[in-house]
Design an enzyme around this catalytic site. Structure first.
Site, PDB file in Angstrom:
ATOM      1  N   CYS A  31       0.817  -1.235   0.000  1.00 10.24           N
ATOM      2  CA  CYS A  31       0.000   0.000   0.000  1.00 10.24           C
ATOM      3  C   CYS A  31       0.841   1.271   0.000  1.00 10.24           C
ATOM      4  O   CYS A  31       0.306   2.361  -0.221  1.00 10.24           O
ATOM      5  CB  CYS A  31      -0.940  -0.013   1.192  1.00 10.24           C
ATOM      6  SG  CYS A  31      -1.919  -1.507   1.259  1.00 10.24           S
ATOM      7  N   HIS A  86      -3.509   6.712   2.929  1.00  7.16           N
ATOM      8  CA  HIS A  86      -3.897   5.430   2.330  1.00  7.16           C
ATOM      9  C   HIS A  86      -5.277   5.039   2.847  1.00  7.16           C
ATOM     10  O   HIS A  86      -5.532   5.066   4.059  1.00  7.16           O
ATOM     11  CB  HIS A  86      -2.840   4.365   2.680  1.00  7.16           C
ATOM     12  CG  HIS A  86      -3.306   2.989   2.338  1.00  7.16           C
ATOM     13  ND1 HIS A  86      -3.903   2.679   1.135  1.00  7.16           N
ATOM     14  CD2 HIS A  86      -3.284   1.827   3.044  1.00  7.16           C
ATOM     15  CE1 HIS A  86      -4.222   1.400   1.121  1.00  7.16           C
ATOM     16  NE2 HIS A  86      -3.863   0.860   2.270  1.00  7.16           N
ATOM     17  N   ASN A 132     -10.223  -0.849   0.068  1.00  4.77           N
ATOM     18  CA  ASN A 132      -8.763  -0.729   0.097  1.00  4.77           C
ATOM     19  C   ASN A 132      -8.209  -1.213  -1.249  1.00  4.77           C
ATOM     20  O   ASN A 132      -8.322  -2.388  -1.583  1.00  4.77           O
ATOM     21  CB  ASN A 132      -8.212  -1.576   1.251  1.00  4.77           C
ATOM     22  CG  ASN A 132      -6.699  -1.512   1.376  1.00  4.77           C
ATOM     23  OD1 ASN A 132      -6.002  -1.074   0.452  1.00  4.77           O
ATOM     24  ND2 ASN A 132      -6.184  -1.962   2.511  1.00  4.77           N
TER      25      ASN A 132
HETATM   26  N1  ACO Z   1     -18.213  -9.313   9.800  1.00  5.34           N
HETATM   27  C1  ACO Z   1     -18.625  -9.530  11.066  1.00  5.34           C
HETATM   28  N2  ACO Z   1     -17.765  -9.789  12.067  1.00  5.34           N
HETATM   29  C2  ACO Z   1     -16.450  -9.815  11.778  1.00  5.34           C
HETATM   30  C3  ACO Z   1     -15.967  -9.596  10.479  1.00  5.34           C
HETATM   31  C4  ACO Z   1     -16.902  -9.349   9.470  1.00  5.34           C
HETATM   32  N3  ACO Z   1     -16.539  -9.109   8.180  1.00  5.34           N
HETATM   33  N4  ACO Z   1     -14.602  -9.680  10.487  1.00  5.34           N
HETATM   34  C5  ACO Z   1     -14.246  -9.945  11.757  1.00  5.34           C
HETATM   35  N5  ACO Z   1     -15.359 -10.041  12.524  1.00  5.34           N
HETATM   36  C6  ACO Z   1     -15.457 -10.313  13.941  1.00  5.34           C
HETATM   37  C7  ACO Z   1     -14.275 -11.112  14.440  1.00  5.34           C
HETATM   38  O1  ACO Z   1     -14.523 -12.493  14.281  1.00  5.34           O
HETATM   39  C8  ACO Z   1     -14.233 -10.696  15.896  1.00  5.34           C
HETATM   40  O2  ACO Z   1     -15.226 -11.417  16.599  1.00  5.34           O
HETATM   41  P1  ACO Z   1     -14.962 -11.963  18.085  1.00  5.34           P
HETATM   42  O3  ACO Z   1     -14.719 -10.720  18.917  1.00  5.34           O
HETATM   43  O4  ACO Z   1     -16.211 -12.683  18.409  1.00  5.34           O
HETATM   44  O5  ACO Z   1     -13.734 -12.829  17.979  1.00  5.34           O
HETATM   45  C9  ACO Z   1     -14.657  -9.233  15.876  1.00  5.34           C
HETATM   46  O6  ACO Z   1     -15.391  -9.070  14.637  1.00  5.34           O
HETATM   47  C10 ACO Z   1     -13.523  -8.257  15.888  1.00  5.34           C
HETATM   48  O7  ACO Z   1     -12.559  -8.662  14.898  1.00  5.34           O
HETATM   49  P2  ACO Z   1     -11.243  -7.841  14.618  1.00  5.34           P
HETATM   50  O8  ACO Z   1     -10.443  -8.529  13.571  1.00  5.34           O
HETATM   51  O9  ACO Z   1     -10.607  -7.510  15.937  1.00  5.34           O
HETATM   52  O10 ACO Z   1     -11.890  -6.502  14.017  1.00  5.34           O
HETATM   53  P3  ACO Z   1     -11.248  -5.087  13.823  1.00  5.34           P
HETATM   54  O11 ACO Z   1     -12.037  -4.088  14.524  1.00  5.34           O
HETATM   55  O12 ACO Z   1      -9.755  -5.080  14.065  1.00  5.34           O
HETATM   56  O13 ACO Z   1     -11.482  -4.831  12.267  1.00  5.34           O
HETATM   57  C11 ACO Z   1     -10.202  -4.785  10.221  1.00  5.34           C
HETATM   58  C12 ACO Z   1     -10.838  -5.661  11.298  1.00  5.34           C
HETATM   59  C13 ACO Z   1     -11.313  -4.001   9.531  1.00  5.34           C
HETATM   60  C14 ACO Z   1      -9.480  -5.658   9.229  1.00  5.34           C
HETATM   61  C15 ACO Z   1      -9.218  -3.781  10.884  1.00  5.34           C
HETATM   62  O14 ACO Z   1      -8.395  -4.469  11.781  1.00  5.34           O
HETATM   63  C16 ACO Z   1      -8.332  -3.039   9.912  1.00  5.34           C
HETATM   64  O15 ACO Z   1      -8.791  -2.246   9.117  1.00  5.34           O
HETATM   65  N6  ACO Z   1      -6.983  -3.240  10.001  1.00  5.34           N
HETATM   66  C17 ACO Z   1      -6.023  -2.485   9.213  1.00  5.34           C
HETATM   67  C18 ACO Z   1      -5.922  -2.979   7.811  1.00  5.34           C
HETATM   68  C19 ACO Z   1      -4.854  -2.201   7.079  1.00  5.34           C
HETATM   69  O16 ACO Z   1      -4.613  -1.049   7.362  1.00  5.34           O
HETATM   70  N7  ACO Z   1      -4.168  -2.820   6.134  1.00  5.34           N
HETATM   71  C20 ACO Z   1      -3.062  -2.101   5.514  1.00  5.34           C
HETATM   72  C21 ACO Z   1      -2.721  -2.367   4.255  1.00  5.34           C
HETATM   73  S1  ACO Z   1      -3.326  -3.741   3.345  1.00  5.34           S
HETATM   74  C22 ACO Z   1      -2.035  -4.151   2.266  1.00  5.34           C
HETATM   75  O17 ACO Z   1      -0.908  -3.740   2.420  1.00  5.34           O
HETATM   76  C23 ACO Z   1      -2.345  -5.090   1.105  1.00  5.34           C
END
Ligand code: ACO
Length: 316
Positions: free
Chosen positions: A114, A242, A272
């Site tokens: 990214c 980003h 993204n």
């Molecule tokens: N729908 C419903 N529930 C979900 C989903 C979904 N799509 N995905 C995860 N959950 C659930 C999980 O199972 C978890 O449930 P639990 O508490 O019962 O175990 C809960 O939601 C929380 O999951 P997390 O993974 O902790 O959710 P988070 O708030 O961290 O959001 C996300 C996930 C959106 C991926 C976030 O962490 C994020 O945006 N991270 C950064 C990504 C990023 O910046 N990437 C950079 C570049 S990508 C590249 O370089 C190619």
């Protein structure tokens, strides 16, 4: 060393959009969860047969036209990507043929996930000092829909396809982009397998850990770039971050006290798009007349590698 300015921008995006409700019909998730946790409402996914090259070429053609620069005037071409059609030839070499760019120039792909578009801008600024012509073509392009793991609801909701391009000009007296870039090898937080698997390459990510890394990296990059450029927040017309998650951007806005109207977001419509995300924002801002000659944009990227970077870029 000569600095660079952006002279023209363009984008090429697949027509097909996929809304959250459609994703919820495929995996255990909901529109409410995706919108509130990420800010994403739609993403563009290429249809079967739509090539990476056609999307990339359409963004590049628009940027050249917008800049009023002919393909024969290009001195180097970089495609920032992790999802090109082929490993060899590079997307940049195929773009050379497609657009009729000169043959006496460097055309290559650059993978910094990214952060790729910003790594490419920095590389281009250095390269054009020794290139045969003063204009450079940079495209950030991804077809991440091909790399989605539909078994993983934590990542399949996030990614989209698109290409954004910029034509930059190098000239004596132009300010340098004050690039601040870094890398930290880590294959646990974000991983897309290559030849190692012999099978399909799919994205895996420890989202929460990447989130924590990003909310530290973004304010750090903003501060470092401003220090290096000798500028203040008030000297910046737009902050382009980003587009990985609206919550990451909202946190950066609060921590750095960025006026919210100066931080443009289009994650809602694109998801993204990795290396394409920053140039897609730039091309929308440019097209809408929100940035133009003399505007200063502070751009920050972060992602797989791990990689991060920021720069302050002016428009010619
Ligand atoms: N729908 C419903 N529930 C979900 C989903 C979904 N799509 N995905 C995860 N959950 C659930 C999980 O199972 C978890 O449930 P639990 O508490 O019962 O175990 C809960 O939601 C929380 O999951 P997390 O993974 O902790 O959710 P988070 O708030 O961290 O959001 C996300 C996930 C959106 C991926 C976030 O962490 C994020 O945006 N991270 C950064 C990504 C990023 O910046 N990437 C950079 C570049 S990508 C590249 O370089 C190619």
């Amino acid at each position: 060393m000569n600095g660079i300015k952006i002279r023209g921008t363009g984008r090429g995006v697949p027509e097909q959009t996929v809304c959250n409700a459609e994703i919820a019909g495929r995996v255990d998730t909901s529109d409410e969860w995706i919108t509130s946790r990420t800010g994403i409402r739609l993403r563009h996914h290429s249809r079967e047969g739509e090539s990476f090259l056609s999307m990339t070429a359409s963004a590049a053609r628009r940027a050249l036209e917008n800049a009023g620069v002919g393909p024969e005037e290009i001195g180097a071409c970089i495609v920032a990507t992790l999802s090109a059609d082929t490993l060899v030839p590079s997307a940049a070499c195929l773009l050379q043929r497609e657009l009729g760019l000169p043959e006496d120039i460097l055309c290559f792909d650059l993978n910094a996930a990214c952060s790729g578009f910003l790594f490419a801008l920095h590389t281009m600024e250095c390269l054009l000092n020794a290139a045969p012509r003063k204009y450079g073509l940079i495209v950030g392009a991804e077809q991440l829909s091909r790399l989605i793991n539909w078994e993983d609801r934590g990542t399949c909701i996030l990614f989209g396809d698109g290409a954004g391009a910029a034509v930059v000009e190098s000239r004596e007296g132009f300010p340098t982009i004050s690039a601040v870039m870094g890398c930290h090898g880590n294959d646990a937080l974000l991983h897309v397998p290559g030849a190692e698997t012999g099978g399909r390459s799919l994205i895996s990510m420890e989202g929460t850990k990447v989130f924590k890394f990003a909310v530290e990296a973004v304010p750090w990059c903003i501060r470092q770039v401003l220090d290096k450029a000798g500028k203040t927040m008030d000297d910046v017309d737009f902050f382009v971050l980003h587009q990985a998650n609206a919550r990451i951007m909202d946190l950066a806005v609060r921590r750095c006290r960025i006026p919210p109207e100066k931080c443009y977001q289009n994650i809602g419509e694109y998801g993204n798009t990795s290396a394409a995300s920053i140039p897609l924002v730039l091309s929308e801002l440019h097209e809408q007349g929100k940035i133009g000659p003399g505007s200063r944009v502070l751009a920050v990227g972060f992602g797989g590698g791990l990689t991060w970077g920021g720069c302050l870029i002016e428009f010619a």
